[in-house]
Design an enzyme around this catalytic site. Structure first.
Site, PDB file in Angstrom:
ATOM      1  N   GLN A  37       0.811  -1.224   0.000  1.00 25.88           N
ATOM      2  CA  GLN A  37       0.000   0.000   0.000  1.00 25.88           C
ATOM      3  C   GLN A  37       0.844   1.273   0.000  1.00 25.88           C
ATOM      4  O   GLN A  37       0.446   2.291  -0.558  1.00 25.88           O
ATOM      5  CB  GLN A  37      -0.938   0.002   1.205  1.00 25.88           C
ATOM      6  N   TYR A 216      21.623  -3.738  21.489  1.00 30.10           N
ATOM      7  CA  TYR A 216      22.607  -4.448  20.661  1.00 30.10           C
ATOM      8  C   TYR A 216      23.054  -3.544  19.513  1.00 30.10           C
ATOM      9  O   TYR A 216      22.386  -2.572  19.168  1.00 30.10           O
ATOM     10  CB  TYR A 216      22.028  -5.770  20.118  1.00 30.10           C
TER      11      TYR A 216
HETATM   12  C1  FAD Z   1       9.588  -3.439  19.591  1.00 24.18           C
HETATM   13  C2  FAD Z   1       9.608  -4.597  18.639  1.00 24.18           C
HETATM   14  C3  FAD Z   1      10.756  -5.366  18.509  1.00 24.18           C
HETATM   15  C4  FAD Z   1      10.780  -6.492  17.677  1.00 24.18           C
HETATM   16  N1  FAD Z   1      11.924  -7.236  17.570  1.00 24.18           N
HETATM   17  C5  FAD Z   1      11.938  -8.339  16.794  1.00 24.18           C
HETATM   18  C6  FAD Z   1      13.132  -9.134  16.671  1.00 24.18           C
HETATM   19  O1  FAD Z   1      14.179  -8.799  17.249  1.00 24.18           O
HETATM   20  N2  FAD Z   1      13.092 -10.243  15.880  1.00 24.18           N
HETATM   21  C7  FAD Z   1      11.951 -10.631  15.206  1.00 24.18           C
HETATM   22  O2  FAD Z   1      11.979 -11.658  14.506  1.00 24.18           O
HETATM   23  N3  FAD Z   1      10.812  -9.900  15.289  1.00 24.18           N
HETATM   24  C8  FAD Z   1      10.781  -8.768  16.059  1.00 24.18           C
HETATM   25  N4  FAD Z   1       9.640  -8.019  16.138  1.00 24.18           N
HETATM   26  C9  FAD Z   1       8.447  -8.442  15.372  1.00 24.18           C
HETATM   27  C10 FAD Z   1       8.529  -8.040  13.906  1.00 24.18           C
HETATM   28  O3  FAD Z   1       8.808  -6.657  13.802  1.00 24.18           O
HETATM   29  C11 FAD Z   1       7.233  -8.345  13.187  1.00 24.18           C
HETATM   30  O4  FAD Z   1       6.767  -9.616  13.540  1.00 24.18           O
HETATM   31  C12 FAD Z   1       7.444  -8.301  11.680  1.00 24.18           C
HETATM   32  O5  FAD Z   1       8.016  -7.090  11.278  1.00 24.18           O
HETATM   33  C13 FAD Z   1       6.120  -8.536  10.964  1.00 24.18           C
HETATM   34  O6  FAD Z   1       6.338  -8.497   9.589  1.00 24.18           O
HETATM   35  P1  FAD Z   1       5.118  -8.624   8.589  1.00 24.18           P
HETATM   36  O7  FAD Z   1       5.727  -8.549   7.231  1.00 24.18           O
HETATM   37  O8  FAD Z   1       4.273  -9.799   8.942  1.00 24.18           O
HETATM   38  O9  FAD Z   1       4.201  -7.339   8.888  1.00 24.18           O
HETATM   39  P2  FAD Z   1       4.513  -5.786   8.678  1.00 24.18           P
HETATM   40  O10 FAD Z   1       5.932  -5.483   8.896  1.00 24.18           O
HETATM   41  O11 FAD Z   1       3.506  -5.056   9.496  1.00 24.18           O
HETATM   42  O12 FAD Z   1       4.225  -5.521   7.139  1.00 24.18           O
HETATM   43  C14 FAD Z   1       2.923  -5.466   6.627  1.00 24.18           C
HETATM   44  C15 FAD Z   1       2.969  -4.683   5.316  1.00 24.18           C
HETATM   45  O13 FAD Z   1       1.693  -4.768   4.695  1.00 24.18           O
HETATM   46  C16 FAD Z   1       1.336  -3.495   4.205  1.00 24.18           C
HETATM   47  N5  FAD Z   1      -0.133  -3.454   4.133  1.00 24.18           N
HETATM   48  C17 FAD Z   1      -1.012  -3.420   5.167  1.00 24.18           C
HETATM   49  N6  FAD Z   1      -2.270  -3.421   4.711  1.00 24.18           N
HETATM   50  C18 FAD Z   1      -2.200  -3.468   3.346  1.00 24.18           C
HETATM   51  C19 FAD Z   1      -3.186  -3.497   2.317  1.00 24.18           C
HETATM   52  N7  FAD Z   1      -4.504  -3.500   2.571  1.00 24.18           N
HETATM   53  N8  FAD Z   1      -2.761  -3.550   1.020  1.00 24.18           N
HETATM   54  C20 FAD Z   1      -1.428  -3.574   0.738  1.00 24.18           C
HETATM   55  N9  FAD Z   1      -0.456  -3.529   1.682  1.00 24.18           N
HETATM   56  C21 FAD Z   1      -0.845  -3.496   2.972  1.00 24.18           C
HETATM   57  C22 FAD Z   1       1.936  -2.525   5.206  1.00 24.18           C
HETATM   58  O14 FAD Z   1       2.090  -1.224   4.656  1.00 24.18           O
HETATM   59  C23 FAD Z   1       3.263  -3.195   5.526  1.00 24.18           C
HETATM   60  O15 FAD Z   1       4.285  -2.811   4.644  1.00 24.18           O
HETATM   61  C24 FAD Z   1       9.607  -6.869  16.945  1.00 24.18           C
HETATM   62  C25 FAD Z   1       8.451  -6.079  17.044  1.00 24.18           C
HETATM   63  C26 FAD Z   1       8.453  -4.949  17.878  1.00 24.18           C
HETATM   64  C27 FAD Z   1       7.194  -4.126  17.989  1.00 24.18           C
END
Ligand code: FAD
Length: 400
Positions: A37, A216
């Site tokens: 998006q 880190y």
């Molecule tokens: C403080 C913190 C520390 C963390 N540390 C770690 C760590 O050390 N190691 C680890 O493995 N994980 C860690 N995590 C977890 C990790 O950040 C997430 O689990 C991971 O980034 C999720 O990735 P994702 O691709 O599933 O979702 P997201 O990163 O949320 O990506 C979703 C994407 O979909 C897009 N999107 C949403 N809706 C639509 C739509 N309708 N149409 C088109 N696009 C859309 C968004 O714009 C976004 O780009 C941490 C999280 C937090 C909050």
């Protein structure tokens, strides 16, 4: 690379989970496109830990050299007491973990990791500015409709669209993520400002009453990332993330070890996040549509596994689709979900349990925790094998 381009796969979401899945699916020979998006790909300014269960899969996609350019390899994980800094647990990472599990433990700046993933995927197959609005499943495919008016029909649709997932809402109904009672201040500090602290290259976690503090090195060692977690009853801000005051972060960590406070004090700006998760889902897939990453298993970051599990999801999904082929996409998705759901659910539960375990007030329960960590910690090579040795790309030929 096998040719399976008779199956087109649309991945909704270009976060770490969506991009890693797109790469795994393309590597398996499918015709893959990503729909994101946002107008540009951009991760938040923060760090991320990537454990061997995930880095092994990324290396197999040919990304080892690119990851090594900015990834930092910590030599150990060090868990310490909040006030006097006493060691609670110190367990090997670095060469020992690499020898045991065949892949490194990395620390990255998120933008570095995302650019390695995006850089390995054909840019003309990443469709920015495409926000999925609705979709309809038909016998031979799924029609996805984007809010910019574009319509695309794919053989399988993967919702990697994060904790607010549109795909999840459409499949299983609206359900708000739950506030976990924790907020996190996050910051990046130029490492040279902290030279006086003599920091080792470790994954550090300080545990204390009602909070914990992780730090880190990232970006080839140029920056120190911190995540300062504190319990808080409610999240009243409109956004899930907001600029935070360094003074508030310091106040939240009043009385903590001077090293913790020195790191917070050295930051120019900090962001505060409300931490949300979701209850485990009973199903991830319907027909030719499935979910991946935070869309189906958002978890507290207290096992550092949210992104790692999303990378595992992508590898298993590619293997299942490869095994079943274009002839039976729904069976492949059921197979994927059956393999992935128990492990992701376990990590959601362990992440929640670590909220209590990391944040114990000083007293008998904390003493029992410390004694357990000292004698049989949970991060030794033997104890962590179930998590790091798992190879998510290995899939039995038959669906369970
Ligand atoms: C403080 C913190 C520390 C963390 N540390 C770690 C760590 O050390 N190691 C680890 O493995 N994980 C860690 N995590 C977890 C990790 O950040 C997430 O689990 C991971 O980034 C999720 O990735 P994702 O691709 O599933 O979702 P997201 O990163 O949320 O990506 C979703 C994407 O979909 C897009 N999107 C949403 N809706 C639509 C739509 N309708 N149409 C088109 N696009 C859309 C968004 O714009 C976004 O780009 C941490 C999280 C937090 C909050």
């Amino acid at each position: 690379m096998p040719d399976r381009t008779d199956l087109s796969v649309g991945v909704v979401g270009g976060g770490i989970g969506g991009l890693a899945a797109a790469l795994a699916l393309r590597h398996a020979g499918f015709d893959v496109r990503v729909f994101e998006q946002a107008a540009t790909l951009g991760e938040v300014g923060a760090g991320i830990q990537i454990s061997p269960n995930a880095s092994r899969l990324l290396h197999r996609l040919g990304l080892a050299a690119a990851l090594d350019r900015t990834g930092v390899r910590p030599v150990a994980v060090h868990q310490r007491r909040w006030d006097d800094g006493r060691t609670l647990q110190r367990a090997p990472l670095g060469a020992a973990v690499e020898a045991a599990f065949g892949a490194p433990y990395y620390h990255f700046h998120r933008a570095d990791l995302q650019s390695v993933l995006a850089g390995a995927f054909p840019p003309d197959r990443i469709h920015l500015g495409h926000r999925l609005g609705e979709f309809t499943e038909r016998d031979d495919g799924v029609e996805a409709r984007f809010t910019n008016g574009v319509r695309v029909t794919v053989g399988a649709l993967v919702g990697a669209d994060g904790i607010h997932s549109t795909v999840r809402g459409a499949l299983f109904g609206p359900e708000r993520p739950r506030f976990t009672g924790c907020v996190a201040y996050r910051g990046l500090v130029p490492a040279d400002r902290l030279a006086g602290l003599g920091l080792e290259i470790l994954s550090n976690n300080w545990m204390g009453p009602g909070g914990h503090f992780v730090h880190y090195f990232v970006a080839g060692g140029r920056l120190v990332n911190f995540v300062a977690v504190k319990e808080q009853e409610a999240w009243t801000r409109e956004s899930w993330t907001d600029r935070g005051e360094v003074a508030d972060a310091l106040a939240a960590f009043e009385g903590w070890h001077p090293q913790v406070r020195a790191i917070i004090r050295a930051v120019d700006e900090t962001f505060i996040w409300g931490l949300f998760d979701r209850a485990p889902l009973e199903r991830w897939s319907v027909g030719r549509i499935t979910l991946l990453g935070d869309a189906c298993h958002a978890m507290l970051p207290f096992m550092a596994q949210g992104a790692a599990q999303s990378i595992e999801d992508g590898a298993t999904l590619a293997a299942c689709l490869g095994g079943h082929g274009v002839a039976d996409v729904p069976a492949a998705l059921q197979h994927y979900e059956a393999l992935r759901r128990p492990r992701a659910t376990r990590l959601q539960e362990l992440s929640r349990a670590n909220k209590t375990r990391f944040h114990l007030p000083d007293g008998p329960a904390q003493q029992a925790r410390d004694a357990q960590m000292a004698t049989s910690g949970d991060r030794s090579i033997a104890a962590i094998g179930w998590l790091y040795a798992h190879d998510a790309s290995v899939v039995e030929a038959a669906a369970p």
